[in-house]
Design an enzyme around this catalytic site. Sequence first.
Site: not given
Length: 304
Positions: A79-81, A83
Amino acid sequence: MHGGFYPGFETTKPPFELPVVYEDDHFAIVNKPAGIVCYSQRKQSHGMMTVRAALPFALQPPKRGTLAIIRRPASVHRLDKPTSGLLLVAKTKPAMVDLTRQFVERVVKKTYTAILNGIPSEPVETSISVDEALDLGVDVNKTEDCKWQLIDHTLDEKSAVTVWKPIKYVKSLKAKDGILTLVEMKPKTGRYHQLRRHMSWVKDCAIVGDNTYDGGGKAMSLRGRGLFLCSNKVSLHHPYYNTVEGRAVWDKLGEKEKWANGTLRLSEDGSTVEVHASIDLPNKFYSFLSKEEERQEKLGDEDP
């Protein structure tokens, strides 16, 4: 693994909590906090502030005799930082292989919730029924009487499909057109920043706090509390309990472990042990919407 815990890879525990949503000897699901990366990438040094560093402290090693235990548990996707939300973690090599396959074959189905800056349009021509959404392969409630919206917009020369619907509209003095929209999104594909780009580029309603795609300007006034994007539901097939050996083990489990408080269940035809995990949205979602609504009521102009 001696003593029932993973060997310490760092001298101290990372200074953040990594809640465990589900765990057994083969894989786990954890709730990644916003602002934490899954692992340090080349030319970046996040030290202990990564999910990878926290996993040995958050999880229990598999029982002795479990096949092909991974010495250090590893996330299967990322997951993106900014998110937050559900992250799948393999604890054995066979689980890693099977979960990776499920992502490739789109067996894993994820649901995200976000707050958008503005009111996304809902054209009739992109409206789809629950049955049509199910046919696409996303995880929607088949008994729900509602319409979904379809975004089929190529990203990086690859097919990218997102199914979404609005959940709630909240008035806000800072938002575009004076409205924030809480939406539920179900990506069929998993392209780079797919949800963030689809909402910003296709619907012209960036996710609140997205300093990459919100366009700057007035949207910058909504950046103070981070990105409002959470992976809050996931469904998949259990990576072990659907093998011949694993199904025999699962059938003999006690009721509590067998169903894991509703996280584990059988498919309608009884052939597959499914995993259905969900979490509540972070408190910041509701507090932000509430404060924006209160500010609008207190300071907003009254209708003539």
